[in-house]
Design a protein around this motif. Structure first.
Motif, short mmCIF file in Angstrom:
data_model
loop_
_atom_site.label_atom_id
_atom_site.label_comp_id
_atom_site.label_asym_id
_atom_site.label_seq_id
_atom_site.Cartn_x
_atom_site.Cartn_y
_atom_site.Cartn_z
N VAL A 21 0.86 -1.18 0.00
CA VAL A 21 0.00 0.00 0.00
C VAL A 21 0.90 1.23 0.00
O VAL A 21 1.69 1.44 0.93
N GLU A 22 0.78 2.06 -1.03
CA GLU A 22 1.58 3.28 -1.14
C GLU A 22 0.91 4.42 -0.40
O GLU A 22 -0.32 4.54 -0.39
N TYR A 23 1.72 5.29 0.21
CA TYR A 23 1.16 6.40 0.97
C TYR A 23 2.03 7.64 0.87
O TYR A 23 3.21 7.58 0.47
N ARG A 24 1.44 8.77 1.24
CA ARG A 24 2.16 10.01 1.49
C ARG A 24 1.77 10.48 2.90
O ARG A 24 0.63 10.28 3.33
N PHE A 25 2.72 11.11 3.56
CA PHE A 25 2.47 11.55 4.94
C PHE A 25 3.05 12.94 5.13
O PHE A 25 4.12 13.27 4.61
N SER A 26 2.33 13.76 5.92
CA SER A 26 2.81 15.09 6.29
C SER A 26 2.56 15.31 7.77
O SER A 26 1.46 15.02 8.28
N HIS A 27 3.56 15.82 8.47
CA HIS A 27 3.45 16.06 9.91
C HIS A 27 2.48 17.19 10.22
O HIS A 27 2.24 18.09 9.40
N ALA A 28 1.91 17.14 11.44
CA ALA A 28 0.97 18.16 11.90
C ALA A 28 1.67 19.50 12.10
O ALA A 28 2.90 19.58 12.22
N LYS A 29 0.84 20.54 12.14
CA LYS A 29 1.33 21.88 12.43
C LYS A 29 0.93 22.27 13.86
O LYS A 29 -0.07 21.80 14.39
N SER A 30 1.74 23.14 14.45
CA SER A 30 1.41 23.73 15.76
C SER A 30 1.17 22.69 16.84
O SER A 30 0.33 22.87 17.72
N GLY A 31 1.87 21.55 16.76
CA GLY A 31 1.77 20.55 17.80
C GLY A 31 0.45 19.82 17.84
O GLY A 31 0.12 19.19 18.84
N ASN A 32 -0.33 19.89 16.76
CA ASN A 32 -1.65 19.25 16.76
C ASN A 32 -1.52 17.76 16.96
O ASN A 32 -0.63 17.11 16.41
N ARG A 33 -2.46 17.18 17.75
CA ARG A 33 -2.42 15.76 18.08
C ARG A 33 -3.61 15.07 17.42
O ARG A 33 -4.57 14.66 18.07
#
Length: 482
Positions: A21-33
């Motif tokens: 399964v191929e994916y793309r990922f991006s980290h949250a901004k402003s410490g969002n959980r």
């Protein structure tokens, strides 16, 4: 106000299940959980939905999942009714959720059209807290039969049996009837101008009466002209909803709590997961391709330009220049590949980047090939030599000599993984034989053999593929293999 910078993307493949399964990922901004999981519709570029910058200002972590399996869409569900495909998708979502230190209560599933159907399926079945389904199809089998014959054949199996289509039709309605994940916050958007509405959405809305927070967003406007425009008409409101969910607000009556923020949270677990599943693998895991033509920093003809090399363990190589795709030639069983452009290349300096792709879709590291195209035809050169010994795939001992013929050539040269090994003269009758005088390392070998004529013209490479084996004698001495 200037546009926010594009989010940094990590590309990877979750290959621990039966379907990569191929994916793309991006980290949250402003410490969002929070984590937003995005499923694609049929028109999504490269089968990644909502990956065109519309989520740049969303504060949550974002996981885009590609709906492409064996070159085909699958509603993220099955191939030939094998739901191991859906299990593989769920493995990816669960692994990313766990690596972020989150729970299913901190996840929003999001999708439009077939992506909306997937958001409902995975959200209801696996207990994710928030589900946003935009113009979904509740009757998946019916949608396949009416509109997508190729996808239907891929998902339902040979002949696309009607009983398999009815099985898919029952997936979502059965989950809703069973009150699966009834505490979820569910948002379904549709419109009477959507041609699917009367069959695929409206008959199922009443089934959600037992759900704690089911919301139906009814969009009616003269600007909506069909299925695809419902989403475009509502993009600003939908992205606003997504940020509310990411911040812990699920629009409803009653008390809600703002989601926690952790600006300096430890990220080693998700970093390790992204590294382990990265689409680009290190050279120690998957060797980059070897390029034998054109010569590194050499000259190449505008007409008759040819790229060639080897890429063990790969099914194809991918070639790029200045960020633009050039070609993707397949790799032969012996590890060799080649490609020649149909049109002359522009004269001047070029820098082509090439990487190998394995059967699961992982990428090797890139190799760069600088060369200069000059305005002269390619020399004819001799024909490639013939390798008679060893025969392809032969298992041999460590003392390997190569033999063959190369009519019209004066010399043949040998190299492996781009490294020159030696050369030998060709006899008048075209025969040649080369004994390097060393013991070959144990394991598989792919030696390129190139013929050279009297004026220095070089042939395309032939290959000698063999495996060196050592046999352990009873006394403990190493003896040649067979």
């Amino acid at each position: 106000m200037s546009k926010a910078p594009a989010r940094k993307m990590f590309n990877g493949i979750e290959a621990s299940g039966p379907f990569p399964v191929e994916y793309r990922f991006s980290h949250a901004k402003s410490g969002n959980r929070h984590l937003v999981v995005v499923f694609a519709n049929f028109s999504a570029p490269e089968d990644y939905g909502w990956c065109n910058g519309v989520f740049d200002n969303v504060r949550a972590n974002i996981l885009w999942i590609r709906d492409r399996f064996d070159g085909m869409n699958a509603y993220y569900l099955c191939r030939n009714m094998d739901f191991g495909l859906a299990d593989s998708v769920q493995t990816l979502i669960a692994n990313v959720t766990r690596s972020l230190g989150l729970t299913a209560d901190q996840v929003t599933l999001w999708g439009g059209s077939k992506g909306g159907s997937a958001a409902l399926y995975f959200g209801l079945r696996y207990g994710y807290r928030n589900i946003v389904a935009i113009v979904p199809q509740f009757l998946v089998g019916d949608a396949l039969e009416r509109r997508h014959p190729k996808v239907s054949a891929y998902m339902l199996g040979e002949g696309a049996p009607a009983h398999n289509a009815r099985f898919l039709d029952a997936l979502l309605p059965d989950l809703v009837r069973a009150r699966a994940n009834s505490a979820a916050n569910i948002y379904v958007l549709s419109s009477p101008q959507d041609e699917h509405y009367a069959v695929q959405v409206e008959p199922f809305l009443g089934m959600f009466q037992g759900y704690d927070n089911f919301n139906f967003l009814y969009s009616e406007s003269p600007t909506i002209t069909g299925h695809a425009t419902v989403t475009r008409r509502n993009v600003p409101a939908l992205v606003g909803l997504l940020n509310l969910l990411a911040d812990g607000y699920a629009p409803r009556l009653g008390f809600v709590r703002h989601a926690a923020e952790e600006f300096d949270r430890e990220t080693s677990d998700i970093d390790a997961y992204l590294s382990a599943t990265s689409k680009v693998q290190g050279a120690d895991a998957f060797a980059p391709p070897v390029v034998t033509a054109p010569d590194y920093n050499g000259e190449a003809p505008a007409t008759g330009l040819r790229f060639a090399g080897t890429a063990r363990g790969a099914v194809r190589v991918s070639m790029w220049e200045n960020g633009k795709f050039v070609a993707s030639p397949e790799v032969a069983a012996d590890g060799s590949w080649s490609w020649a452009p149909a049109k002359p290349w522009a004269t001047g300096k070029h820098l082509v980047k090439i990487f190998a792709v394995d059967p699961a879709g992982f990428h090797s590291s890139r190799v760069e090939v600088p060369f200069t195209v000059v305005d002269r035809p390619a020399p004819a050169g001799p024909t490639p030599p013939v390798v008679d010994v060893p025969v392809p795939g032969q298992q041999v001992g460590p003392s390997v000599a190569l033999h063959g013929n190369a009519p019209g050539a004066v010399q043949v040269g040998f190299r492996e993984n781009g490294v020159p090994l030696g050369a030998v003269a060709v006899a008048q009758d075209g025969g040649w034989g080369w004994d390097p005088g060393w013991a070959w390392p144990e394991g598989p070998h792919l030696v390129e053999v190139v013929a050279v004529d009297a004026v220095g013209g070089r042939s395309a490479p032939a290959t000698a593929a063999f495996t060196v084996m050592y046999v352990q004698e009873p006394a403990g001495h190493l003896a040649p293999g067979y």
